[in-house]
Write an enzyme that holds these catalytic residues in place. Structure first.
Site, short mmCIF file in Angstrom:
data_model
loop_
_atom_site.label_atom_id
_atom_site.label_comp_id
_atom_site.label_asym_id
_atom_site.label_seq_id
_atom_site.Cartn_x
_atom_site.Cartn_y
_atom_site.Cartn_z
NE ARG A 1 7.25 -2.60 6.24
CZ ARG A 1 5.92 -2.52 6.36
NH1 ARG A 1 5.21 -1.97 5.39
NH2 ARG A 1 5.31 -2.99 7.42
NE ARG B 1 -4.37 -1.34 9.90
CZ ARG B 1 -3.26 -0.80 9.39
NH1 ARG B 1 -3.25 0.40 8.91
NH2 ARG B 1 -2.16 -1.53 9.34
CE LYS C 1 -2.07 -1.17 3.84
NZ LYS C 1 -1.36 -2.45 4.10
NE ARG D 1 6.04 -0.31 10.27
CZ ARG D 1 4.87 -0.38 9.67
NH1 ARG D 1 4.71 0.15 8.46
NH2 ARG D 1 3.85 -0.98 10.24
NE ARG E 1 1.95 -4.89 11.48
CZ ARG E 1 3.08 -4.68 10.80
NH1 ARG E 1 4.22 -5.24 11.21
NH2 ARG E 1 3.08 -3.93 9.74
P1 ADP Z 1 2.23 -1.86 3.23
O1 ADP Z 1 2.26 -0.36 3.13
O2 ADP Z 1 1.04 -2.46 2.56
O3 ADP Z 1 2.42 -2.37 4.62
P2 ADP Z 1 4.79 -1.66 1.82
O4 ADP Z 1 4.42 -0.78 0.68
O5 ADP Z 1 5.59 -1.07 2.92
O6 ADP Z 1 3.48 -2.41 2.40
O7 ADP Z 1 5.56 -2.92 1.21
C1 ADP Z 1 6.14 -3.90 2.06
C2 ADP Z 1 7.53 -4.30 1.51
O8 ADP Z 1 7.34 -5.05 0.30
C3 ADP Z 1 8.42 -3.11 1.15
O9 ADP Z 1 9.75 -3.44 1.52
C4 ADP Z 1 8.28 -2.98 -0.38
O10 ADP Z 1 9.49 -2.51 -0.97
C5 ADP Z 1 7.98 -4.42 -0.80
N1 ADP Z 1 7.00 -4.51 -1.91
C6 ADP Z 1 5.91 -3.73 -2.11
N2 ADP Z 1 5.22 -4.15 -3.21
C7 ADP Z 1 5.90 -5.23 -3.69
C8 ADP Z 1 5.70 -6.11 -4.81
N3 ADP Z 1 4.67 -5.96 -5.66
N4 ADP Z 1 6.59 -7.10 -4.99
C9 ADP Z 1 7.63 -7.26 -4.13
N5 ADP Z 1 7.88 -6.47 -3.08
C10 ADP Z 1 7.03 -5.45 -2.84
P1 AMP Z 2 0.75 0.50 9.16
O1 AMP Z 2 1.86 1.49 9.05
O2 AMP Z 2 -0.42 0.86 8.30
O3 AMP Z 2 1.21 -0.91 8.95
O4 AMP Z 2 0.20 0.60 10.66
C1 AMP Z 2 1.03 0.28 11.77
C2 AMP Z 2 0.17 0.11 13.01
O5 AMP Z 2 -0.51 1.34 13.31
C3 AMP Z 2 -0.96 -0.92 12.87
O6 AMP Z 2 -0.51 -2.26 13.15
C4 AMP Z 2 -1.97 -0.40 13.91
O7 AMP Z 2 -1.58 -0.74 15.23
C5 AMP Z 2 -1.83 1.11 13.77
N1 AMP Z 2 -2.76 1.68 12.77
C6 AMP Z 2 -2.45 2.24 11.57
N2 AMP Z 2 -3.55 2.67 10.93
C7 AMP Z 2 -4.60 2.37 11.75
C8 AMP Z 2 -6.01 2.53 11.65
N3 AMP Z 2 -6.57 3.09 10.57
N4 AMP Z 2 -6.77 2.07 12.67
C9 AMP Z 2 -6.23 1.51 13.76
N5 AMP Z 2 -4.90 1.31 13.92
C10 AMP Z 2 -4.09 1.73 12.92
#
Ligand code: ADP
Ligand code: AMP
Length: 222
Positions: free
Chosen positions: A132, A93, A18, A166, A177
């Site tokens: 990541r 969410r 995302k 993270r 999660r």
């Molecule tokens: P989210 O925001 O949904 O938690 P991220 O955008 O941070 O996910 O992506 C998680 C990890 O996967 C990052 O290290 C990113 O570079 C990698 N990633 C994202 N999309 C892809 C994909 N289509 N294929 C492989 N790796 C990806």
């Molecule tokens: P994310 O960066 O989106 O993976 O979010 C990291 C953490 O923040 C999640 O595991 C939740 O604990 C909290 N969080 C982020 N967005 C929300 C949301 N919209 N509602 C509730 N908790 C959230």
């Protein structure tokens, strides 16, 4: 794209891509990426009352209370840059948050134009999360296997040389999660399907392929 602000919701489990995709769409279409996860991490780092309340829930892989999330988001939505349109990344969410978003938008005569579900299997999501990392100064995201900086150890975005992982990207929290996602967030796929704005995208494909599919969806919004 339409004249009133475009509102896009990116759905998908943690690690689906995302943030990666929202960041590219932001640059390509001039939309603003709104990550509630980033906002909450900033609140935790600044030790605000909301941040103090959110910290332990985030560390445990649960969801922060809707009240706190909506409060933080409302403040951000009042900023003038929002007029260009937004991509929600990690929000809503819960069905409750989705209802609150609909209400906030309808008060301004707006609605969610597109909800895009990034579909990945649980195993891929774990691989993505465990590899990541991000630039400490500008936040540009990377992956050990799938997205490395062009010059090893140097951020493509700002030239920074410090990278961070993270705290909640550890094996135990990731499992929690994922459970949280399936229980509380996945029902939003049906929610937006019923509203007629849902598109499902195969996010097992490469970053570039997923981006192409998303760009097509954004360009088709009228
Ligand atoms: P989210 O925001 O949904 O938690 P991220 O955008 O941070 O996910 O992506 C998680 C990890 O996967 C990052 O290290 C990113 O570079 C990698 N990633 C994202 N999309 C892809 C994909 N289509 N294929 C492989 N790796 C990806
Ligand atoms: P994310 O960066 O989106 O993976 O979010 C990291 C953490 O923040 C999640 O595991 C939740 O604990 C909290 N969080 C982020 N967005 C929300 C949301 N919209 N509602 C509730 N908790 C959230």
């Amino acid at each position: 794209m339409n004249a009133s602000p475009t509102v896009i919701v990116l759905l998908g489990p943690p690690g689906a891509g995302k943030g990666t995709q929202a960041h590219i769409l932001e640059e390509k279409f001039g939309l603003i990426q709104l990550s509630t996860g980033d906002m909450l991490r900033a609140a935790v780092a600044a030790q605000t009352p909301a941040g103090k309340e959110a910290k332990s829930v985030m560390e445990a892989g649960g969801l922060v209370d809707d009240r706190i999330v909506l409060e933080i988001l409302k403040n951000r939505l009042e900023q003038p840059d929002i007029k260009r349109g937004v991509i929600f990344d990690g929000f809503p969410r819960t069905v409750g948050q989705a209802g609150s978003l609909d209400k906030m938008l309808s008060e301004k005569g707006q609605n969610v134009n597109a909800a895009i579900s990034l579909d990945v299997d649980d195993e891929a999501m774990i691989v993505r999360i465990s590899g990541r990392y991000a630039c400490e100064s500008c936040g540009e995201g990377y992956h050990d296997a799938f997205k490395r900086p062009h010059h090893e150890g140097v951020c493509d975005g700002c030239g920074g040389a410090k990278f961070i992982r993270r705290a909640d990207d550890n094996a135990d929290t990731v499992r929690e999660r994922l459970v949280t996602y399936h229980k509380q967030t996945a029902p939003l796929i049906d929610y937006y399907d019923r509203l007629g704005v849902l598109t499902r995208v195969d996010a097992m494909k490469s970053i570039a392929e997923v981006q192409e599919m998303l760009a097509r969806i954004v360009m088709s919004i009228d």
